[in-house]
Design an enzyme around this catalytic site. Sequence first.
Site, PDB file in Angstrom:
ATOM      1  N   ILE A 245       0.868  -1.177  -0.053  1.00 51.15           N
ATOM      2  CA  ILE A 245      -0.018   0.153  -0.126  1.00 51.15           C
ATOM      3  C   ILE A 245       0.714   1.114  -0.140  1.00 51.15           C
ATOM      4  O   ILE A 245       1.954   1.346   0.825  1.00 51.15           O
ATOM      5  CB  ILE A 245      -0.893  -0.123   1.054  1.00 51.15           C
ATOM      6  CG1 ILE A 245      -1.882   1.279   1.232  1.00 51.15           C
ATOM      7  CG2 ILE A 245      -0.077  -0.294   2.358  1.00 51.15           C
ATOM      8  CD1 ILE A 245      -2.945   1.385   2.270  1.00 51.15           C
TER       9      ILE A 245
ATOM     10  N   GLU B  79       3.472  -7.979   5.712  1.00 50.46           N
ATOM     11  CA  GLU B  79       4.840  -7.838   6.106  1.00 50.46           C
ATOM     12  C   GLU B  79       5.196  -6.462   6.138  1.00 50.46           C
ATOM     13  O   GLU B  79       4.722  -5.926   5.387  1.00 50.46           O
ATOM     14  CB  GLU B  79       5.709  -8.774   5.406  1.00 50.46           C
ATOM     15  CG  GLU B  79       5.630 -10.077   5.462  1.00 50.46           C
ATOM     16  CD  GLU B  79       6.016 -10.798   4.083  1.00 50.46           C
ATOM     17  OE1 GLU B  79       6.020 -12.002   3.910  1.00 50.46           O
ATOM     18  OE2 GLU B  79       6.433 -10.124   3.085  1.00 50.46           O
TER      19      GLU B  79
ATOM     20  N   ASN C 107       9.847   0.911   9.521  1.00 46.37           N
ATOM     21  CA  ASN C 107       8.673   1.350   8.884  1.00 46.37           C
ATOM     22  C   ASN C 107       7.616   1.893   9.649  1.00 46.37           C
ATOM     23  O   ASN C 107       6.594   1.385   9.440  1.00 46.37           O
ATOM     24  CB  ASN C 107       8.106   0.549   7.625  1.00 46.37           C
ATOM     25  CG  ASN C 107       7.364   1.498   6.678  1.00 46.37           C
ATOM     26  OD1 ASN C 107       7.116   2.581   6.840  1.00 46.37           O
ATOM     27  ND2 ASN C 107       6.957   0.807   5.538  1.00 46.37           N
TER      28      ASN C 107
ATOM     29  N   TYR D 142      -1.038   0.115  10.547  1.00 45.67           N
ATOM     30  CA  TYR D 142      -1.415  -1.121  10.767  1.00 45.67           C
ATOM     31  C   TYR D 142      -2.065  -1.326  12.271  1.00 45.67           C
ATOM     32  O   TYR D 142      -3.237  -2.138  12.249  1.00 45.67           O
ATOM     33  CB  TYR D 142      -0.678  -2.069  10.318  1.00 45.67           C
ATOM     34  CG  TYR D 142      -0.332  -2.269   8.813  1.00 45.67           C
ATOM     35  CD1 TYR D 142      -0.893  -1.864   7.675  1.00 45.67           C
ATOM     36  CD2 TYR D 142       1.413  -2.355   8.376  1.00 45.67           C
ATOM     37  CE1 TYR D 142      -0.647  -1.750   6.422  1.00 45.67           C
ATOM     38  CE2 TYR D 142       1.545  -2.285   7.057  1.00 45.67           C
ATOM     39  CZ  TYR D 142       0.727  -2.071   6.234  1.00 45.67           C
ATOM     40  OH  TYR D 142       1.191  -1.784   4.931  1.00 45.67           O
TER      41      TYR D 142
HETATM   42  C1  LIG Z   1       2.124   4.158   5.164  1.00 46.71           C
HETATM   43  C2  LIG Z   1       1.455   4.837   4.329  1.00 46.71           C
HETATM   44  C3  LIG Z   1       0.719   4.218   3.198  1.00 46.71           C
HETATM   45  C4  LIG Z   1       0.462   5.946   5.116  1.00 46.71           C
HETATM   46  O1  LIG Z   1      -0.397   6.696   4.096  1.00 46.71           O
HETATM   47  P1  LIG Z   1      -0.787   8.394   4.554  1.00 46.71           P
HETATM   48  O2  LIG Z   1      -1.856   8.522   3.596  1.00 46.71           O
HETATM   49  O3  LIG Z   1       0.445   9.049   4.540  1.00 46.71           O
HETATM   50  O4  LIG Z   1      -1.184   8.146   6.331  1.00 46.71           O
HETATM   51  P2  LIG Z   1      -2.447   8.601   6.701  1.00 46.71           P
HETATM   52  O5  LIG Z   1      -2.499  10.216   6.689  1.00 46.71           O
HETATM   53  O6  LIG Z   1      -3.761   7.758   6.418  1.00 46.71           O
HETATM   54  O7  LIG Z   1      -2.314   8.308   8.327  1.00 46.71           O
HETATM   55  C5  LIG Z   1      -2.751   7.245   8.726  1.00 46.71           C
HETATM   56  C6  LIG Z   1      -1.965   6.680  10.198  1.00 46.71           C
HETATM   57  O8  LIG Z   1      -0.557   6.308   9.854  1.00 46.71           O
HETATM   58  C7  LIG Z   1       0.221   6.714  10.717  1.00 46.71           C
HETATM   59  N1  LIG Z   1       1.198   7.504  10.106  1.00 46.71           N
HETATM   60  C8  LIG Z   1       1.097   8.027   8.908  1.00 46.71           C
HETATM   61  N2  LIG Z   1       2.387   8.711   8.456  1.00 46.71           N
HETATM   62  C9  LIG Z   1       3.263   8.669   9.640  1.00 46.71           C
HETATM   63  C10 LIG Z   1       4.159   9.037   9.897  1.00 46.71           C
HETATM   64  N3  LIG Z   1       5.076  10.106   8.883  1.00 46.71           N
HETATM   65  N4  LIG Z   1       4.929   9.009  11.191  1.00 46.71           N
HETATM   66  C11 LIG Z   1       4.183   8.301  12.188  1.00 46.71           C
HETATM   67  N5  LIG Z   1       2.707   7.769  11.749  1.00 46.71           N
HETATM   68  C12 LIG Z   1       2.361   7.893  10.542  1.00 46.71           C
HETATM   69  C13 LIG Z   1      -0.598   7.435  11.504  1.00 46.71           C
HETATM   70  O9  LIG Z   1      -1.016   6.164  12.705  1.00 46.71           O
HETATM   71  C14 LIG Z   1      -1.718   7.893  11.096  1.00 46.71           C
HETATM   72  O10 LIG Z   1      -2.836   7.986  11.818  1.00 46.71           O
HETATM   73  P3  LIG Z   1      -3.218   9.639  12.329  1.00 46.71           P
HETATM   74  O11 LIG Z   1      -3.489  10.557  11.046  1.00 46.71           O
HETATM   75  O12 LIG Z   1      -4.400   9.547  13.395  1.00 46.71           O
HETATM   76  O13 LIG Z   1      -1.863  10.044  13.207  1.00 46.71           O
HETATM   77  C15 LIG Z   1       2.301   5.991   3.678  1.00 46.71           C
HETATM   78  O14 LIG Z   1       3.500   6.561   4.518  1.00 46.71           O
HETATM   79  C16 LIG Z   1       3.337   5.233   2.473  1.00 46.71           C
HETATM   80  O15 LIG Z   1       3.167   5.326   1.321  1.00 46.71           O
HETATM   81  N6  LIG Z   1       4.525   4.973   3.115  1.00 46.71           N
HETATM   82  C17 LIG Z   1       5.521   4.444   1.800  1.00 46.71           C
HETATM   83  C18 LIG Z   1       5.071   2.953   1.328  1.00 46.71           C
HETATM   84  C19 LIG Z   1       5.185   1.746   2.462  1.00 46.71           C
HETATM   85  O16 LIG Z   1       6.088   1.623   3.281  1.00 46.71           O
HETATM   86  N7  LIG Z   1       4.083   1.050   2.570  1.00 46.71           N
HETATM   87  C20 LIG Z   1       3.981  -0.071   3.515  1.00 46.71           C
HETATM   88  C21 LIG Z   1       4.273  -1.230   2.844  1.00 46.71           C
HETATM   89  S1  LIG Z   1       4.338  -2.578   3.853  1.00 46.71           S
END
Ligand SMILES: CC(C)(COP(=O)(O)OP(=O)(O)OC[C@H]1O[C@@H](n2cnc3c(N)ncnc32)[C@H](O)[C@@H]1OP(=O)(O)O)[C@@H](O)C(=O)NCCC(=O)NCCS
Length: 148
Positions: free
Chosen positions: A72, A106, A111, A118
């Site tokens: 994702i 996983e 991360n 999750y």
């Molecule tokens: C993980 C990921 C999909 C989250 O997407 P996002 O749209 O930025 O996240 P959201 O704004 O919906 O945040 C949802 C929750 O994720 C967590 N979160 C997101 N970014 C974060 C950060 N930089 N630091 C800490 N927690 C974070 C928080 O719990 C957040 O909840 P909150 O807004 O109530 O604090 C994004 O960071 C991403 O694309 N990461 C790189 C790809 C990756 O590693 N994917 C996972 C593969 S296993």
Amino acid sequence: MNNILIVDCIKENIDTVYEIDKTSSNYNWTRNMFTEEFENKNSFFKVLFADDKIAGYIIYHIVLDEAEILNIVIDNNFKRQSLGKYLLEQTLNEISKQNVKTVFLEVGEKNIPAINLYLKFGFEQYNIRNNYYKNGENAILMKKICQL
Ligand SMILES: CC(C)(COP(=O)(O)OP(=O)(O)OC[C@H]1O[C@@H](n2cnc3c(N)ncnc32)[C@H](O)[C@@H]1OP(=O)(O)O)[C@@H](O)C(=O)NCCC(=O)NCCS
């Protein structure tokens, strides 16, 4: 953001998805991996549009009563706007309609954004795989039991 839509990935979207993966994730896939998922009949490959732009994607498998989230990713330009939360929530809703009992995934142990996401949705760690990623990072194995 007003216009948010999750739809099946079409062939023409794969280049954009590949670019997003390259710029916005630390666990890059080859283009071939995306094509293989696109062609895999057990694979669900969804893209999230925000204001008419692809802002992210999710890929998951369903086999019998188990699902696995393979990836994702939200584009850097759209991060921290609750889109990851929305995409995962909608995916878990879809998965739960299909008789799935357990969802697996996983995630790299460093991360933190993904791990936090999750945990928010009730995933729990059940194991660790050492040196799983190319950079030597360990993988945390997580699962979520779906409600009946
Ligand atoms: C993980 C990921 C999909 C989250 O997407 P996002 O749209 O930025 O996240 P959201 O704004 O919906 O945040 C949802 C929750 O994720 C967590 N979160 C997101 N970014 C974060 C950060 N930089 N630091 C800490 N927690 C974070 C928080 O719990 C957040 O909840 P909150 O807004 O109530 O604090 C994004 O960071 C991403 O694309 N990461 C790189 C790809 C990756 O590693 N994917 C996972 C593969 S296993």
